[in-house]
Motif scaffolding. Structure first.
Motif, PDB file in Angstrom:
ATOM      1  N   GLU A 143       2.644   2.333 -13.660  1.00 47.79           N
ATOM      2  CA  GLU A 143       3.091   2.908 -12.263  1.00 47.79           C
ATOM      3  C   GLU A 143       3.122   1.979 -10.814  1.00 47.79           C
ATOM      4  OE1 GLU A 143       5.087   6.795 -12.028  1.00 47.79           O
ATOM      5  OE2 GLU A 143       3.604   6.860 -13.472  1.00 47.79           O
ATOM      6  N   ASP A 144       3.343   1.641 -10.342  1.00 47.94           N
ATOM      7  CA  ASP A 144       3.973   0.038  -8.979  1.00 47.94           C
ATOM      8  C   ASP A 144       3.002   1.573  -8.177  1.00 47.94           C
ATOM      9  OD1 ASP A 144       3.562  -1.443  -7.315  1.00 47.94           O
ATOM     10  OD2 ASP A 144       5.286  -2.019  -7.574  1.00 47.94           O
ATOM     11  N   GLY A 145       1.816   1.865  -7.947  1.00 45.36           N
ATOM     12  CA  GLY A 145       1.433   2.505  -6.116  1.00 45.36           C
ATOM     13  C   GLY A 145      -0.140   2.515  -6.891  1.00 45.36           C
ATOM     14  N   VAL A 146      -0.672   3.571  -5.725  1.00 39.93           N
ATOM     15  CA  VAL A 146      -1.919   3.536  -5.103  1.00 39.93           C
ATOM     16  C   VAL A 146      -1.569   5.189  -4.852  1.00 39.93           C
ATOM     17  CG1 VAL A 146      -2.409   1.691  -4.239  1.00 39.93           C
ATOM     18  CG2 VAL A 146      -1.315   3.158  -2.844  1.00 39.93           C
ATOM     19  N   ALA A 147      -3.276   5.745  -5.223  1.00 43.57           N
ATOM     20  CA  ALA A 147      -3.388   7.188  -4.847  1.00 43.57           C
ATOM     21  C   ALA A 147      -4.752   6.914  -3.496  1.00 43.57           C
ATOM     22  CB  ALA A 147      -4.128   8.180  -6.597  1.00 43.57           C
ATOM     23  N   LEU A 148      -3.915   8.419  -3.302  1.00 44.92           N
ATOM     24  CA  LEU A 148      -5.217   7.701  -1.986  1.00 44.92           C
ATOM     25  C   LEU A 148      -5.449   9.381  -1.374  1.00 44.92           C
ATOM     26  CD1 LEU A 148      -3.541   5.880   0.399  1.00 44.92           C
ATOM     27  CD2 LEU A 148      -5.293   4.949  -1.400  1.00 44.92           C
ATOM     28  N   ASP A 149      -6.814   9.443  -1.209  1.00 46.55           N
ATOM     29  CA  ASP A 149      -7.194  10.964  -0.715  1.00 46.55           C
ATOM     30  C   ASP A 149      -6.756  11.513   0.402  1.00 46.55           C
ATOM     31  OD1 ASP A 149      -9.420  13.264  -0.046  1.00 46.55           O
ATOM     32  OD2 ASP A 149     -10.426  12.488  -2.118  1.00 46.55           O
ATOM     33  N   VAL A 150      -6.364  12.751   0.320  1.00 47.13           N
ATOM     34  CA  VAL A 150      -5.778  13.215   1.442  1.00 47.13           C
ATOM     35  C   VAL A 150      -6.905  13.923   2.960  1.00 47.13           C
ATOM     36  CG1 VAL A 150      -3.610  14.545   0.772  1.00 47.13           C
ATOM     37  CG2 VAL A 150      -5.823  15.662   0.813  1.00 47.13           C
ATOM     38  N   SER A 151      -7.966  13.651   2.354  1.00 45.30           N
ATOM     39  CA  SER A 151      -9.270  14.435   3.282  1.00 45.30           C
ATOM     40  C   SER A 151      -9.423  13.011   4.655  1.00 45.30           C
ATOM     41  CB  SER A 151     -10.353  14.606   2.816  1.00 45.30           C
ATOM     42  OG  SER A 151     -10.932  13.382   2.007  1.00 45.30           O
ATOM     43  N   ASP A 152      -9.223  11.882   4.154  1.00 47.80           N
ATOM     44  CA  ASP A 152      -9.436  11.236   4.832  1.00 47.80           C
ATOM     45  C   ASP A 152      -7.795  11.576   5.897  1.00 47.80           C
ATOM     46  OD1 ASP A 152     -11.137   9.452   3.800  1.00 47.80           O
ATOM     47  OD2 ASP A 152      -9.639   8.519   3.141  1.00 47.80           O
ATOM     48  N   ASP A 163      -2.770  -1.395   2.859  1.00 46.57           N
ATOM     49  CA  ASP A 163      -3.887  -2.887   2.775  1.00 46.57           C
ATOM     50  C   ASP A 163      -3.316  -2.919   1.009  1.00 46.57           C
ATOM     51  OD1 ASP A 163      -4.557  -3.780   5.132  1.00 46.57           O
ATOM     52  OD2 ASP A 163      -6.583  -2.392   5.203  1.00 46.57           O
ATOM     53  N   ARG A 164      -3.564  -1.865   0.392  1.00 46.63           N
ATOM     54  CA  ARG A 164      -3.878  -2.134  -0.960  1.00 46.63           C
ATOM     55  C   ARG A 164      -2.770  -2.203  -1.530  1.00 46.63           C
ATOM     56  NH1 ARG A 164      -6.499   3.573  -3.548  1.00 46.63           N
ATOM     57  NH2 ARG A 164      -5.991   1.918  -5.368  1.00 46.63           N
ATOM     58  N   LEU A 165      -1.531  -2.113  -0.797  1.00 48.38           N
ATOM     59  CA  LEU A 165       0.117  -2.151  -1.630  1.00 48.38           C
ATOM     60  C   LEU A 165       0.779  -3.809  -0.831  1.00 48.38           C
ATOM     61  CD1 LEU A 165       1.917   1.210  -0.704  1.00 48.38           C
ATOM     62  CD2 LEU A 165       1.238   0.128  -3.095  1.00 48.38           C
ATOM     63  N   GLY A 166      -0.353  -4.378  -0.209  1.00 45.64           N
ATOM     64  CA  GLY A 166       0.164  -5.657   0.230  1.00 45.64           C
ATOM     65  C   GLY A 166       0.997  -5.794   1.233  1.00 45.64           C
ATOM     66  N   LEU A 167       0.604  -4.601   2.410  1.00 45.20           N
ATOM     67  CA  LEU A 167       2.641  -5.150   3.145  1.00 45.20           C
ATOM     68  C   LEU A 167       1.163  -4.857   4.726  1.00 45.20           C
ATOM     69  CD1 LEU A 167       4.003  -1.853   1.183  1.00 45.20           C
ATOM     70  CD2 LEU A 167       4.808  -4.376   0.942  1.00 45.20           C
ATOM     71  N   ARG A 168       0.491  -4.745   4.289  1.00 45.12           N
ATOM     72  CA  ARG A 168      -0.381  -4.645   6.009  1.00 45.12           C
ATOM     73  C   ARG A 168       0.794  -5.742   6.695  1.00 45.12           C
ATOM     74  NH1 ARG A 168      -2.510  -1.910   8.775  1.00 45.12           N
ATOM     75  NH2 ARG A 168      -4.957  -1.584   7.407  1.00 45.12           N
ATOM     76  N   SER A 169       1.110  -6.887   6.712  1.00 44.13           N
ATOM     77  CA  SER A 169       1.337  -7.226   7.710  1.00 44.13           C
ATOM     78  C   SER A 169       3.199  -7.461   7.939  1.00 44.13           C
ATOM     79  CB  SER A 169       2.073  -8.922   7.388  1.00 44.13           C
ATOM     80  OG  SER A 169       2.911  -9.238   6.089  1.00 44.13           O
ATOM     81  N   GLY A 170       3.409  -5.748   7.199  1.00 45.68           N
ATOM     82  CA  GLY A 170       5.151  -5.848   7.182  1.00 45.68           C
ATOM     83  C   GLY A 170       5.498  -6.794   6.485  1.00 45.68           C
ATOM     84  N   GLY A 171       5.556  -6.801   5.652  1.00 45.53           N
ATOM     85  CA  GLY A 171       6.370  -7.376   4.870  1.00 45.53           C
ATOM     86  C   GLY A 171       7.112  -6.438   3.539  1.00 45.53           C
ATOM     87  N   ARG A 172       7.588  -7.621   2.582  1.00 47.80           N
ATOM     88  CA  ARG A 172       9.092  -6.783   1.351  1.00 47.80           C
ATOM     89  C   ARG A 172       8.483  -6.187   0.554  1.00 47.80           C
ATOM     90  NH1 ARG A 172      13.846  -7.929   2.463  1.00 47.80           N
ATOM     91  NH2 ARG A 172      14.621  -7.831   0.913  1.00 47.80           N
ATOM     92  N   GLY A 173       7.041  -5.640   0.123  1.00 46.90           N
ATOM     93  CA  GLY A 173       6.343  -5.266  -0.823  1.00 46.90           C
ATOM     94  C   GLY A 173       6.313  -6.064  -1.905  1.00 46.90           C
ATOM     95  N   ASP A 174       6.849  -7.807  -1.877  1.00 48.72           N
ATOM     96  CA  ASP A 174       6.583  -8.389  -2.947  1.00 48.72           C
ATOM     97  C   ASP A 174       4.685  -8.513  -3.851  1.00 48.72           C
ATOM     98  OD1 ASP A 174       9.491  -7.935  -2.868  1.00 48.72           O
ATOM     99  OD2 ASP A 174       9.463  -9.817  -1.318  1.00 48.72           O
ATOM    100  N   PRO A 176       1.309  -8.375  -6.096  1.00 48.78           N
ATOM    101  CA  PRO A 176       1.526  -7.614  -7.191  1.00 48.78           C
ATOM    102  C   PRO A 176       1.443  -6.670  -6.968  1.00 48.78           C
ATOM    103  CG  PRO A 176       0.678  -9.708  -7.270  1.00 48.78           C
ATOM    104  CD  PRO A 176       0.444  -9.587  -5.607  1.00 48.78           C
ATOM    105  N   ALA A 177       1.778  -5.756  -8.428  1.00 53.34           N
ATOM    106  CA  ALA A 177       0.668  -4.486  -8.251  1.00 53.34           C
ATOM    107  C   ALA A 177      -0.179  -4.022  -7.946  1.00 53.34           C
ATOM    108  CB  ALA A 177       1.809  -3.736  -9.550  1.00 53.34           C
ATOM    109  N   ASP A 178      -0.799  -3.188  -7.643  1.00 49.03           N
ATOM    110  CA  ASP A 178      -2.077  -2.418  -6.890  1.00 49.03           C
ATOM    111  C   ASP A 178      -2.667  -1.120  -8.703  1.00 49.03           C
ATOM    112  OD1 ASP A 178      -4.716  -2.518  -6.105  1.00 49.03           O
ATOM    113  OD2 ASP A 178      -4.127  -1.566  -4.084  1.00 49.03           O
ATOM    114  N   THR A 179      -4.065  -1.503  -8.747  1.00 51.84           N
ATOM    115  CA  THR A 179      -4.431  -0.793  -9.510  1.00 51.84           C
ATOM    116  C   THR A 179      -3.910   1.584  -8.801  1.00 51.84           C
ATOM    117  OG1 THR A 179      -6.343  -0.376  -8.436  1.00 51.84           O
ATOM    118  CG2 THR A 179      -6.055  -1.552 -10.386  1.00 51.84           C
ATOM    119  N   ASN A 180      -3.814   1.537  -9.852  1.00 53.27           N
ATOM    120  CA  ASN A 180      -3.902   3.204  -8.625  1.00 53.27           C
ATOM    121  C   ASN A 180      -5.020   4.281  -8.778  1.00 53.27           C
ATOM    122  OD1 ASN A 180      -3.913   4.390 -11.487  1.00 53.27           O
ATOM    123  ND2 ASN A 180      -1.173   4.127 -11.806  1.00 53.27           N
ATOM    124  N   ALA A 181      -6.199   3.241  -8.203  1.00 53.98           N
ATOM    125  CA  ALA A 181      -6.982   4.328  -9.029  1.00 53.98           C
ATOM    126  C   ALA A 181      -6.979   4.934  -7.529  1.00 53.98           C
ATOM    127  CB  ALA A 181      -8.006   3.687  -8.940  1.00 53.98           C
TER     128      ALA A 181
END
Length: 183
Positions: A143-152, A163-174, A176-181
């Protein structure tokens, strides 16, 4: 290139609305709250403390997917909040005609329960939190996504997601899929 839908997912009280709003602001994408797609019968059940069944959820998820498809047909990327607790629910959303990516907000029962008990004006009672944790299936490796801790802090969660999804520049999300660790 197809449009992208970021689904900010997790149990009630995880911070989906807050993080989705931050992501939508950063990306300049419209946002939708999945709660607004629930039929009245679902809201009545949850308000009465009755967990929804899979049969209750499928028409709701299909309505949300239709909204995503409408935007995607115009090339518009979007951010949505949706519990998306089970793989089968996420699969309904993944059938949209856009790239669907997930931001799973993950936290302990104590952390999320504390937030939920302090919330007012929402139809989801804290008593249903246990049923949501029981239903929750973390993202699978495919599954294309990331898991993030809500305590931050919300700003930190948002920055990490971008950052982990490669969208920092406001891109379209193209990117590569990131790990979901967990993040």
């Amino acid at each position: 290139m197809p449009a992208t839908c970021l689904v900010v997912m997790g149990v009630s009280g995880a911070g989906k609305s807050t993080i989705a709003a931050h992501l939508a602001d950063e990306l300049g994408w419209p946002m939708a709250e999945a709660d607004e797609f629930h039929p009245e019968a679902n809201i009545a059940k949850m308000s009465a403390g009755t967990p929804l069944t899979d049969a209750d959820r499928i028409p709701w998820l299909e309505a949300l997917r239709a909204w995503i498809d409408e935007r995607g047909a115009d090339g518009e990327s979007v951010v949505v909040t949706c519990s998306a607790l089970k793989r089968t629910y996420r699969d309904v959303l993944r059938r949209a005609g856009v790239r669907v990516r997930f931001v799973h907000l993950s936290g302990s029962v104590d952390t999320v329960g504390g937030r939920l008990s302090g919330r007012s004006g929402h139809f989801m009672p804290p008593a249903l939190l246990e049923s949501q944790f029981a239903d929750l299936e973390p993202l699978d490796a495919d599954e294309d996504g990331v898991a993030l801790d809500v305590s931050d802090a919300p700003d930190s969660i948002t920055a990490t997601a971008l950052d982990r999804l490669g969208l920092r520049s406001g891109g379209r999300g193209d990117a590569p899929a990131d790990t979901n660790a967990p993040g």
